[in-house]
Design a protein around this motif. Structure first.
Motif, PDB file in Angstrom:
ATOM      1  N   GLU A  73       0.933  -1.270  -0.006  1.00 46.86           N
ATOM      2  CA  GLU A  73      -0.011   0.143   0.019  1.00 46.86           C
ATOM      3  C   GLU A  73       0.863   1.322   0.026  1.00 46.86           C
ATOM      4  N   PRO A  74       0.595   2.267  -0.968  1.00 41.14           N
ATOM      5  CA  PRO A  74       1.398   3.453  -0.944  1.00 41.14           C
ATOM      6  C   PRO A  74       1.272   4.218   0.401  1.00 41.14           C
ATOM      7  N   GLU A  75       2.515   4.783   0.795  1.00 35.79           N
ATOM      8  CA  GLU A  75       2.698   5.527   2.118  1.00 35.79           C
ATOM      9  C   GLU A  75       3.208   6.793   1.920  1.00 35.79           C
ATOM     10  N   VAL A  76       3.221   7.594   3.071  1.00 36.56           N
ATOM     11  CA  VAL A  76       3.922   9.002   3.179  1.00 36.56           C
ATOM     12  C   VAL A  76       5.095   8.360   3.773  1.00 36.56           C
ATOM     13  N   THR A  77       6.426   8.993   3.319  1.00 34.05           N
ATOM     14  CA  THR A  77       7.614   8.678   3.948  1.00 34.05           C
ATOM     15  C   THR A  77       8.355  10.001   4.203  1.00 34.05           C
ATOM     16  N   GLN A  78       8.934   9.790   5.558  1.00 34.66           N
ATOM     17  CA  GLN A  78       9.546  11.333   6.212  1.00 34.66           C
ATOM     18  C   GLN A  78      10.973  11.010   6.547  1.00 34.66           C
ATOM     19  N   THR A  79      11.756  12.098   6.239  1.00 36.74           N
ATOM     20  CA  THR A  79      13.040  11.893   6.806  1.00 36.74           C
ATOM     21  C   THR A  79      13.885  12.977   7.223  1.00 36.74           C
ATOM     22  N   PRO A  80      14.653  13.065   8.031  1.00 36.21           N
ATOM     23  CA  PRO A  80      14.986  11.900   8.971  1.00 36.21           C
ATOM     24  C   PRO A  80      13.943  11.597   9.726  1.00 36.21           C
ATOM     25  N   SER A  81      14.128  10.592  10.525  1.00 37.83           N
ATOM     26  CA  SER A  81      13.220  10.204  11.615  1.00 37.83           C
ATOM     27  C   SER A  81      13.545  10.765  12.792  1.00 37.83           C
ATOM     28  N   ILE A 105      15.722  21.304   7.806  1.00 36.62           N
ATOM     29  CA  ILE A 105      14.559  21.239   6.851  1.00 36.62           C
ATOM     30  C   ILE A 105      13.999  19.552   6.917  1.00 36.62           C
ATOM     31  N   LEU A 106      12.860  19.516   7.045  1.00 32.63           N
ATOM     32  CA  LEU A 106      12.413  18.220   7.065  1.00 32.63           C
ATOM     33  C   LEU A 106      11.774  17.910   5.881  1.00 32.63           C
ATOM     34  N   ARG A 107      11.909  16.688   5.534  1.00 31.81           N
ATOM     35  CA  ARG A 107      11.575  16.168   4.322  1.00 31.81           C
ATOM     36  C   ARG A 107      10.422  15.076   4.099  1.00 31.81           C
ATOM     37  N   CYS A 108       9.802  15.092   3.248  1.00 33.54           N
ATOM     38  CA  CYS A 108       8.807  14.206   2.966  1.00 33.54           C
ATOM     39  C   CYS A 108       8.238  13.971   1.612  1.00 33.54           C
ATOM     40  N   VAL A 109       8.148  12.515   1.343  1.00 34.66           N
ATOM     41  CA  VAL A 109       7.302  12.327   0.095  1.00 34.66           C
ATOM     42  C   VAL A 109       6.174  11.837   0.009  1.00 34.66           C
ATOM     43  N   PRO A 110       5.052  12.418  -0.485  1.00 34.44           N
ATOM     44  CA  PRO A 110       3.955  12.158  -0.319  1.00 34.44           C
ATOM     45  C   PRO A 110       3.422  11.101  -1.134  1.00 34.44           C
ATOM     46  N   ILE A 111       2.151  10.388  -1.077  1.00 34.24           N
ATOM     47  CA  ILE A 111       1.915   9.728  -1.915  1.00 34.24           C
ATOM     48  C   ILE A 111       1.409  10.149  -3.477  1.00 34.24           C
ATOM     49  N   SER A 112       2.072   9.272  -4.254  1.00 33.90           N
ATOM     50  CA  SER A 112       2.292   9.976  -5.727  1.00 33.90           C
ATOM     51  C   SER A 112       0.986  10.385  -6.214  1.00 33.90           C
ATOM     52  N   TYR A 130      -2.994  17.114  -2.423  1.00 33.98           N
ATOM     53  CA  TYR A 130      -2.906  18.113  -1.266  1.00 33.98           C
ATOM     54  C   TYR A 130      -1.857  17.724  -0.177  1.00 33.98           C
ATOM     55  N   PHE A 131      -1.230  18.562   0.478  1.00 33.77           N
ATOM     56  CA  PHE A 131      -0.052  18.308   1.268  1.00 33.77           C
ATOM     57  C   PHE A 131      -0.221  19.164   2.593  1.00 33.77           C
ATOM     58  N   TYR A 132       0.407  18.505   3.659  1.00 30.83           N
ATOM     59  CA  TYR A 132       0.053  19.291   5.210  1.00 30.83           C
ATOM     60  C   TYR A 132       1.192  18.943   5.715  1.00 30.83           C
ATOM     61  N   TRP A 133       1.390  19.875   6.619  1.00 29.80           N
ATOM     62  CA  TRP A 133       2.365  19.509   7.897  1.00 29.80           C
ATOM     63  C   TRP A 133       1.675  19.836   9.085  1.00 29.80           C
ATOM     64  N   TYR A 134       1.464  18.767  10.177  1.00 26.42           N
ATOM     65  CA  TYR A 134       1.035  18.990  11.227  1.00 26.42           C
ATOM     66  C   TYR A 134       2.324  18.452  12.425  1.00 26.42           C
ATOM     67  N   GLU A 186       7.821  23.812   0.631  1.00 29.11           N
ATOM     68  CA  GLU A 186       8.276  24.020  -0.622  1.00 29.11           C
ATOM     69  C   GLU A 186       8.185  22.501  -1.205  1.00 29.11           C
ATOM     70  N   ARG A 187       7.686  22.816  -2.419  1.00 26.48           N
ATOM     71  CA  ARG A 187       7.578  21.412  -3.286  1.00 26.48           C
ATOM     72  C   ARG A 187       8.620  21.480  -4.125  1.00 26.48           C
ATOM     73  N   PRO A 188       9.968  21.219  -4.253  1.00 27.05           N
ATOM     74  CA  PRO A 188      10.835  21.562  -4.946  1.00 27.05           C
ATOM     75  C   PRO A 188      10.921  20.630  -6.280  1.00 27.05           C
ATOM     76  N   ASP A 189      10.157  19.642  -6.290  1.00 32.29           N
ATOM     77  CA  ASP A 189      10.311  18.897  -7.460  1.00 32.29           C
ATOM     78  C   ASP A 189       9.055  18.079  -7.443  1.00 32.29           C
ATOM     79  N   GLY A 190       8.742  16.994  -8.478  1.00 31.91           N
ATOM     80  CA  GLY A 190       7.341  16.479  -8.304  1.00 31.91           C
ATOM     81  C   GLY A 190       7.306  15.381  -7.234  1.00 31.91           C
ATOM     82  N   SER A 191       8.130  15.029  -6.300  1.00 30.27           N
ATOM     83  CA  SER A 191       7.999  14.132  -5.345  1.00 30.27           C
ATOM     84  C   SER A 191       8.093  14.602  -3.975  1.00 30.27           C
ATOM     85  N   ASN A 192       8.990  15.524  -3.718  1.00 28.66           N
ATOM     86  CA  ASN A 192       9.300  15.940  -2.276  1.00 28.66           C
ATOM     87  C   ASN A 192       8.362  17.336  -1.846  1.00 28.66           C
ATOM     88  N   PHE A 193       8.132  17.162  -0.697  1.00 29.21           N
ATOM     89  CA  PHE A 193       7.768  18.462  -0.092  1.00 29.21           C
ATOM     90  C   PHE A 193       8.431  18.707   1.496  1.00 29.21           C
TER      91      PHE A 193
END
Lengths: 117, 111
Positions: free
Chosen positions: A1-9, A20-27, A31-35, A68-75
Protein backbone atom coordinates in the motif's frame (compact mmCIF):
# COMPACT_ATOMS: atom_id res chain seq x y z
CA UNK A 1 0.00 0.00 0.00
CA UNK A 2 1.38 3.46 -0.88
CA UNK A 3 2.61 5.46 2.07
CA UNK A 4 3.94 8.86 3.04
CA UNK A 5 7.63 8.73 3.89
CA UNK A 6 9.50 11.22 6.03
CA UNK A 7 13.20 11.81 6.61
CA UNK A 8 15.01 12.00 8.88
CA UNK A 9 13.19 10.09 11.59
CA UNK A 10 15.03 12.07 14.25
CA UNK A 11 16.78 15.43 13.96
CA UNK A 12 18.74 17.11 16.73
CA UNK A 13 19.70 20.73 16.24
CA UNK A 14 20.94 23.67 18.23
CA UNK A 15 18.76 26.67 18.93
CA UNK A 16 19.02 29.22 16.14
CA UNK A 17 19.95 26.70 13.47
CA UNK A 18 17.94 26.04 10.33
CA UNK A 19 16.39 22.63 9.73
CA UNK A 20 14.67 21.11 6.73
CA UNK A 21 12.26 18.26 7.22
CA UNK A 22 11.53 16.18 4.15
CA UNK A 23 8.51 14.26 3.01
CA UNK A 24 7.55 12.20 -0.01
CA UNK A 25 3.74 12.20 -0.26
CA UNK A 26 1.71 9.47 -1.92
CA UNK A 27 2.26 9.87 -5.63
CA UNK A 28 -1.28 10.59 -6.89
CA UNK A 29 -2.15 12.91 -4.02
CA UNK A 30 -2.68 16.59 -4.66
CA UNK A 31 -2.95 18.11 -1.19
CA UNK A 32 -0.08 18.22 1.27
CA UNK A 33 0.03 19.12 4.93
CA UNK A 34 2.30 19.54 7.90
CA UNK A 35 1.10 18.89 11.43
CA UNK A 36 3.06 18.77 14.64
CA UNK A 37 2.63 17.08 18.00
CA UNK A 38 4.42 18.39 21.05
CA UNK A 39 5.02 15.59 23.55
CA UNK A 40 1.84 14.85 25.47
CA UNK A 41 -0.25 17.33 23.50
CA UNK A 42 -2.69 17.25 20.60
CA UNK A 43 -1.76 16.93 16.97
CA UNK A 44 -1.87 20.52 15.61
CA UNK A 45 -2.32 21.78 12.08
CA UNK A 46 0.51 23.89 10.66
CA UNK A 47 -0.07 24.36 6.94
CA UNK A 48 -1.75 23.00 3.85
CA UNK A 49 -0.34 23.22 0.34
CA UNK A 50 -2.05 22.78 -3.02
CA UNK A 51 -1.11 23.65 -6.57
CA UNK A 52 2.31 24.88 -5.50
CA UNK A 53 1.09 27.37 -2.97
CA UNK A 54 -0.01 27.58 0.64
CA UNK A 55 -3.78 27.22 0.84
CA UNK A 56 -4.11 27.62 4.60
CA UNK A 57 -1.83 28.14 7.58
CA UNK A 58 -2.27 28.27 11.32
CA UNK A 59 -1.12 30.90 13.79
CA UNK A 60 1.81 28.65 14.62
CA UNK A 61 3.10 28.88 11.06
CA UNK A 62 4.86 32.22 11.37
CA UNK A 63 7.66 33.76 9.30
CA UNK A 64 10.25 31.30 10.55
CA UNK A 65 8.43 28.47 8.78
CA UNK A 66 8.26 27.85 5.05
CA UNK A 67 7.19 25.00 2.82
CA UNK A 68 8.26 24.03 -0.63
CA UNK A 69 7.64 21.38 -3.25
CA UNK A 70 11.00 21.55 -5.02
CA UNK A 71 10.24 18.77 -7.49
CA UNK A 72 7.44 16.38 -8.38
CA UNK A 73 7.89 14.14 -5.39
CA UNK A 74 9.30 15.96 -2.36
CA UNK A 75 7.57 18.30 0.07
CA UNK A 76 9.69 20.12 2.64
CA UNK A 77 9.20 22.11 5.82
CA UNK A 78 11.94 24.57 6.70
CA UNK A 79 12.35 26.17 10.09
CA UNK A 80 14.78 29.07 9.71
CA UNK A 81 15.90 29.72 13.26
CA UNK A 82 14.82 26.99 15.60
CA UNK A 83 13.66 27.65 19.13
CA UNK A 84 13.44 25.29 22.08
CA UNK A 85 9.66 25.31 21.77
CA UNK A 86 9.89 23.94 18.22
CA UNK A 87 10.83 20.57 19.69
CA UNK A 88 8.04 18.24 18.58
CA UNK A 89 7.11 15.42 16.27
CA UNK A 90 6.40 16.83 12.82
CA UNK A 91 4.03 14.87 10.61
CA UNK A 92 3.62 15.24 6.90
CA UNK A 93 0.31 14.17 5.39
CA UNK A 94 -1.25 14.01 1.96
CA UNK A 95 -4.70 13.49 0.50
CA UNK A 96 -6.12 12.95 -2.96
CA UNK A 97 -8.48 15.88 -3.00
CA UNK A 98 -10.97 17.91 -1.04
CA UNK A 99 -14.18 18.70 -2.81
CA UNK A 100 -17.85 19.13 -2.09
CA UNK A 101 -18.97 17.26 0.97
CA UNK A 102 -16.63 14.35 0.33
CA UNK A 103 -13.25 14.35 1.96
CA UNK A 104 -10.39 12.16 1.00
CA UNK A 105 -8.78 11.18 4.29
CA UNK A 106 -5.34 12.42 5.21
CA UNK A 107 -2.61 9.83 5.16
CA UNK A 108 0.21 10.58 7.57
CA UNK A 109 3.87 9.72 7.56
CA UNK A 110 5.62 8.37 10.65
CA UNK A 111 7.02 11.76 11.52
CA UNK A 112 10.31 13.46 12.21
CA UNK A 113 11.14 13.94 15.86
CA UNK A 114 12.82 17.35 16.11
CA UNK A 115 14.84 18.05 19.23
CA UNK A 116 16.14 21.59 19.69
CA UNK A 117 18.85 21.96 22.31
CA UNK B 1 -13.52 27.79 18.01
CA UNK B 2 -13.75 24.16 16.93
CA UNK B 3 -13.01 21.73 19.75
CA UNK B 4 -12.70 18.00 20.23
CA UNK B 5 -12.73 16.26 23.60
CA UNK B 6 -12.02 12.58 23.99
CA UNK B 7 -12.83 10.44 26.98
CA UNK B 8 -11.57 8.57 28.79
CA UNK B 9 -7.94 9.60 28.37
CA UNK B 10 -6.80 6.07 28.98
CA UNK B 11 -8.55 2.73 29.16
CA UNK B 12 -7.36 -0.70 30.17
CA UNK B 13 -9.35 -3.70 29.01
CA UNK B 14 -8.97 -7.41 29.26
CA UNK B 15 -8.88 -9.29 25.98
CA UNK B 16 -12.47 -9.86 24.88
CA UNK B 17 -13.89 -7.09 27.08
CA UNK B 18 -15.88 -4.78 24.81
CA UNK B 19 -16.06 -1.02 25.42
CA UNK B 20 -16.67 2.34 23.78
CA UNK B 21 -14.56 5.47 23.37
CA UNK B 22 -16.23 8.85 23.26
CA UNK B 23 -15.42 11.87 21.13
CA UNK B 24 -17.40 15.05 21.81
CA UNK B 25 -17.06 17.87 19.36
CA UNK B 26 -18.03 21.47 18.85
CA UNK B 27 -17.72 22.67 15.29
CA UNK B 28 -19.24 25.38 13.15
CA UNK B 29 -20.85 22.94 10.75
CA UNK B 30 -19.37 19.48 10.46
CA UNK B 31 -17.76 18.53 7.18
CA UNK B 32 -16.36 15.26 8.45
CA UNK B 33 -15.30 13.43 11.60
CA UNK B 34 -12.25 11.21 11.40
CA UNK B 35 -10.93 8.39 13.56
CA UNK B 36 -7.26 7.53 13.50
CA UNK B 37 -5.15 4.98 15.30
CA UNK B 38 -1.64 5.93 16.43
CA UNK B 39 0.97 3.45 17.56
CA UNK B 40 3.96 4.64 19.63
CA UNK B 41 6.50 6.47 17.48
CA UNK B 42 4.27 6.30 14.41
CA UNK B 43 2.01 8.64 12.53
CA UNK B 44 -1.79 8.52 12.74
CA UNK B 45 -3.28 5.70 10.66
CA UNK B 46 -6.66 6.41 9.09
CA UNK B 47 -9.59 4.30 10.27
CA UNK B 48 -12.93 5.96 9.42
CA UNK B 49 -14.63 9.09 8.12
CA UNK B 50 -18.18 9.93 9.22
CA UNK B 51 -20.14 12.74 7.58
CA UNK B 52 -23.62 12.92 9.06
CA UNK B 53 -25.55 12.01 12.18
CA UNK B 54 -26.73 8.43 12.18
CA UNK B 55 -23.88 7.21 10.02
CA UNK B 56 -21.95 4.09 11.08
CA UNK B 57 -18.77 2.51 9.75
CA UNK B 58 -17.21 -0.83 10.67
CA UNK B 59 -13.79 -2.39 10.31
CA UNK B 60 -13.00 -5.70 11.96
CA UNK B 61 -13.60 -5.24 15.71
CA UNK B 62 -14.16 -1.48 15.42
CA UNK B 63 -17.39 0.35 14.77
CA UNK B 64 -17.72 4.12 14.64
CA UNK B 65 -20.99 6.00 15.07
CA UNK B 66 -21.90 9.67 14.84
CA UNK B 67 -24.49 11.95 16.40
CA UNK B 68 -24.79 15.72 16.14
CA UNK B 69 -22.56 16.23 19.16
CA UNK B 70 -20.39 13.16 19.53
CA UNK B 71 -18.95 10.06 18.01
CA UNK B 72 -18.33 6.69 19.57
CA UNK B 73 -15.72 4.12 18.68
CA UNK B 74 -17.01 0.76 19.81
CA UNK B 75 -14.46 -2.00 20.26
CA UNK B 76 -15.92 -5.49 20.30
CA UNK B 77 -13.93 -8.35 21.84
CA UNK B 78 -10.62 -6.48 21.62
CA UNK B 79 -7.29 -8.20 21.22
CA UNK B 80 -3.88 -7.07 22.51
CA UNK B 81 -3.00 -5.85 19.01
CA UNK B 82 -5.78 -3.27 19.31
CA UNK B 83 -3.66 -1.50 21.93
CA UNK B 84 -2.91 1.98 20.58
CA UNK B 85 -3.90 5.60 20.97
CA UNK B 86 -7.13 6.41 19.15
CA UNK B 87 -7.49 9.94 17.82
CA UNK B 88 -10.64 11.74 16.83
CA UNK B 89 -10.55 14.78 14.56
CA UNK B 90 -13.09 17.07 12.93
CA UNK B 91 -13.07 19.17 9.82
CA UNK B 92 -15.42 22.13 9.63
CA UNK B 93 -17.42 23.43 6.72
CA UNK B 94 -16.57 26.80 5.27
CA UNK B 95 -13.41 26.18 3.35
CA UNK B 96 -10.95 25.35 6.11
CA UNK B 97 -8.97 22.24 5.35
CA UNK B 98 -7.43 21.69 8.74
CA UNK B 99 -8.26 18.80 11.00
CA UNK B 100 -8.80 19.67 14.66
CA UNK B 101 -7.69 16.76 16.80
CA UNK B 102 -8.63 15.62 20.26
CA UNK B 103 -5.94 14.62 22.68
CA UNK B 104 -6.47 10.94 22.03
CA UNK B 105 -7.38 7.93 24.11
CA UNK B 106 -4.72 5.39 25.00
CA UNK B 107 -6.17 1.89 24.90
CA UNK B 108 -4.34 -1.03 26.49
CA UNK B 109 -5.71 -4.52 25.99
CA UNK B 110 -4.23 -7.11 28.30
CA UNK B 111 -4.11 -10.77 27.25
Amino acid sequence: EPEVTQTPSHQVTQMGQEVILRCVPISNHLYFYWYRQILGQKVEFLVSFYNNEISEKSEIFDDQFSVERPDGSNFTLKIRSTKLEDSAMYFCASSERVWGSYNSPLHFGNGTRLTVT
Amino acid sequence: EDQVTQSPEALRLQEGESSSLNCSYTVSGLRGLFWYRQDPGKGPEFLFTLYSAGEEKEKERLKATLTKKESFLHITAPKPEDSATYLCAVQARGGSEKLVFGKGMKLTVNP
